[in-house]
Scaffold this active site. Structure first.
Site, PDB file in Angstrom:
ATOM      1  N   GLY A  18       1.267   4.970  -1.731  1.00 17.55           N
ATOM      2  CA  GLY A  18       1.831   6.072  -0.955  1.00 17.55           C
ATOM      3  C   GLY A  18       0.978   6.440   0.232  1.00 17.55           C
TER       4      GLY A  18
ATOM      5  CE1 TYR B  22      -8.940  -3.706   7.656  1.00 17.49           C
ATOM      6  CE2 TYR B  22      -8.949  -4.693   5.469  1.00 17.49           C
ATOM      7  CZ  TYR B  22      -9.056  -4.814   6.838  1.00 17.49           C
ATOM      8  OH  TYR B  22      -9.279  -6.051   7.395  1.00 17.49           O
TER       9      TYR B  22
ATOM     10  CG  ASP C  30      -2.133  -0.928   0.980  1.00 14.74           C
ATOM     11  OD1 ASP C  30      -2.626  -0.986  -0.152  1.00 14.74           O
ATOM     12  OD2 ASP C  30      -2.553  -1.603   1.927  1.00 14.74           O
TER      13      ASP C  30
ATOM     14  CG  HIS D 106      -7.328  -9.988   4.957  1.00 15.45           C
ATOM     15  ND1 HIS D 106      -8.607 -10.300   5.352  1.00 15.45           N
ATOM     16  CD2 HIS D 106      -7.058  -8.788   5.528  1.00 15.45           C
ATOM     17  CE1 HIS D 106      -9.105  -9.336   6.107  1.00 15.45           C
ATOM     18  NE2 HIS D 106      -8.177  -8.413   6.244  1.00 15.45           N
TER      19      HIS D 106
ATOM     20  CD  GLU E 220       1.909  -2.771  -5.239  1.00 16.18           C
ATOM     21  OE1 GLU E 220       2.435  -3.685  -5.899  1.00 16.18           O
ATOM     22  OE2 GLU E 220       0.873  -2.941  -4.563  1.00 16.18           O
TER      23      GLU E 220
END
Length: 654
Positions: free
Chosen positions: A311, A390, A306, A440, A309
């Site tokens: 920022g 999230y 996160d 996950h 890829e």
């Protein structure tokens, strides 16, 4: 929320001078971007991914000097990208560029502007519209599109393209929780440069979940009764701010902010007996990796860096509209560069406030019945990042006993998949009709540039074992602590083990305490997890740094990120910390960088739907021979208030 703090008191006061490590200002960013835009090689539709201060060089500059920066710019029409270095403008000097270094055009991170462009492209594609119609959706405006990174899962024949794949969500009304209604089985793959849908995977029609999953006030019945709880500091806050420098109790530090990492703390130090002693040179959340462990066709590609890829900086949330902090709050704005090369401001991006923290220390003399109690308070520096569904809160805390803590709070909405009637969620949990939440994990790669009583430190691993020498253990109850210095990178990857009381000590190489031991801090990592995938799988090869819970390297200004400089569509081979280890450099008497890895294994619960109560993970740094005695003996006794009077001794414990 209840707080007596008027809004006009929430802004941090400006400093007379700008420190060399302060976050970049809009004017500084714009001065460099203007020069980049004037260069013909970027074309007519350039895209940008972040600008950052070169901290290693800037640290040695005087205040208000021109500062070194590095940024990434892309020419999507030419399949080209560069990392550009330069210097910002000041009142005395014009901005200037220094170098253009080509970068693999696939690998720069994805901006929110690119993500929105992908959404428009997907909603306009004839093939996608036909697939939606087959599912009963005829209005593309009712479809949310989340572009996802594809690293490691590029389809055959498309590996040289800069790609994204999309998850789709059905939203009947703008205020609905779109993340509650996935559109199952439909996966468009998009060329990020041309904005074409280059492939559509259709795994068959599955019912769209019926529940809208709203979570606002009143959505599930009347709100409960909650009594008011006021946070009051009548004399104002206990900290002082000068620009981005903060002083509190015996602590001092500087607040920073970067595109890649978001909130950063610099130069954390503690004043002891009139002497300022360094603890950490730098502290940040350096990377976040989130692998989904479900073979579902709309979930198996979900494996994200996160920060690398997307920022953390541009994903940082404004705290001005929520109840994220209470009491005497001070906020810091942050500035970031968007994908179009424009500066935007995140109002109230960083929160600074004090919190009560229960009892600091306490004892009752059993003979005299005299009691001594001290209440603890802590200083919290926090920020939130919203990554699509999230939300992540990052809370750095300084304590009166010299401890430093990091707590990561995970909340927001589970990333879910659709499931057909009568099917079982083998690799997740059912959370609503036709909705499964996959198993996950979340990994947070932390970066700690240590400076325990100076920049030269040593790492020692410590664990408990039963005393093996019978002559020293006549009753069988003797325990000893085994200490192993970690002297080189070959041994620099370590694993936590609470069953052995394992922790690490970071020792000064130049300062002893009164017992003749090196002054030190102890690093403890609590509940963390392992990666549960097959050896050699894409997920394992993509993020090899999660195999350990702590990495140690000697400081190198070129080694900035635990997963490497450009993890987006990177080759599945070691980059970042696992590649640096191959040099097997000495760690003995080095400027140490520690890379703790905090891992959350998330087996979803129905109680986490439609919005997730906060889950927590963290680490703790506490003095271990850094002080000669309890450093909080000078904390004054609290003043009892009326509701504590029943204690009789005038001391307040709660």
């Amino acid at each position: 929320m209840n707080s007596h703090v008027p809004i006009e008191r929430l802004d941090a006061p400006a400093s007379r001078t700008r420190h060399a490590l302060d976050p970049l200002t809009p004017a500084e960013i714009e001065s460099v971007i203007a020069l980049v835009r004037a260069d013909g090689r970027i074309g007519v539709t350039p895209r940008f991914w972040g600008i950052a201060l070169d901290e290693d060089v800037a640290r040695h500059l005087p205040a208000d000097a021109s500062r070194p920066v590095r940024l990434v710019v892309m020419n999507p029409l030419a399949h080209a990208a560069w990392e550009v270095t330069g210097w910002t403008a000041t009142a005395a000097d014009a901005a200037r560029l220094h170098s253009w270094t080509p970068v693999d055009a696939k690998r720069p991170g994805v901006s929110s502007e690119e993500a929105r462009a992908v959404g428009r492209a997907v909603r306009a594609d004839a093939g996608v519209l036909a697939a939606l119609a087959a599912r009963g959706i005829t209005d593309a405006a009712q479809v949310w599109v989340d572009p996802e990174s594809i690293t490691g899962f590029e389809p055959e024949g498309l590996t040289e393209r800069r790609l994204s794949w999309a998850t789709l969500w059905y939203v009947e009304n703008p205020e609905d929780n779109g993340y509650s209604r996935p559109i199952p089985g439909l996966v468009p793959i998009v060329d990020l440069e041309t904005l074409e849908v280059v492939k559509i995977e259709d795994h068959g029609v599955t019912p769209i979940p019926p529940e809208i999953g709203n979570y606002g006030s009143g959505a599930w019945g009347p709100d409960r009764e909650v009594s008011a709880l006021d946070i009051v500091q009548p004399n104002g806050p206990g900290f002082e701010i000068d620009g981005h420098r903060v002083s509190w109790q015996n602590w001092t530090f500087r607040i920073g902010f970067t595109h890649r990492e978001g909130l950063v703390l610099h130069d954390i130090a503690y004043t002891d007996a009139g002497k300022t002693r360094s603890v950490l040179r730098r502290a940040s959340i350096n990377e976040m990796y989130v692998p989904y462990l479900d073979p579902d066709p709309t979930a198996y590609r979900k494996n994200f860096f996160d920060w690398g890829e997307y920022g953390a900086g541009p994903l940082t949330s404004s705290l001005e509209l929520g109840c994220d902090c209470l009491g005497e709050i001070r906020y810091f704005d942050a500035h970031a560069l968007n994908g179009d090369g424009e500066v935007f401001t995140i109002k109230n991006a960083i929160c600074l406030h004090e919190e009560d923290d229960s009892v600091l220390w306490r004892h009752v003399n059993g003979r005299t019945r005299n009691s001594e109690v001290r209440r603890s308070r802590k200083l919290v520096i926090s920020a939130f990042a919203t990554v699509a569904n999230y939300d992540y809160g990052f809370y750095w805390t300084l304590h009166q006993d010299g401890a430093v803590e990091l707590e990561v709070k995970l909340t927001g909405i589970l990333s879910v998949s659709g499931i057909d009637d009568g099917h079982t969620a083998h690799h997740g949990r059912m959370v609503a009709p036709n909705v499964q939440a996959p198993i996950h994990q979340h990994y947070f790669g932390v970066r700690l540039d240590t400076a325990i009583d100076g920049e030269i430190n040593r790492l020692v691993e410590v664990y408990a074992e039963s005393e093996p020498d019978d002559s020293l253990n006549p009753w069988g109850n003797a325990c000893r602590m085994v200490e192993t210095p970690i002297l080189d990178e070959a041994n620099g990857g370590r694993r936590a083990d609470p069953s052995r009381a394992l922790h690490w000590r970071v020792e000064s190489e130049s300062t002893d305490n009164r017992f003749g031991d090196r002054t030190a801090y102890r690093l403890s990592i609590g509940d963390t997890t392992n990666l549960f995938v097959k050896p050699g799988s894409i997920v394992e090869r993509k993020a090899p740094f999660v195999a350990k819970h702590l990495w140690a390297t000697p400081y190198d200004p070129a080694e900035r990120f635990i997963a490497g400089e450009f993890p987006n569509q990177a080759p599945l081979e070691a980059e970042g910390v696992t590649a640096w280890q191959a040099a097997n450099r000495s760690l003995d008497g080095a400027k140490l960088v520690l890379w703790p890895v905090l891992g959350v294994h998330h087996y979803p619960r129905p109680e986490e739907w439609p919005i997730m109560p906060v889950a927590r993970i963290g680490l703790r740094l506490e003095p271990d021979g850094f002080f000669d005695r309890n450093p909080s003996l000078d904390v004054p006794a609290g003043v009892p208030v009326s509701h504590c009077a029943h204690h009789g001794d005038g001391k307040c414990d709660c």
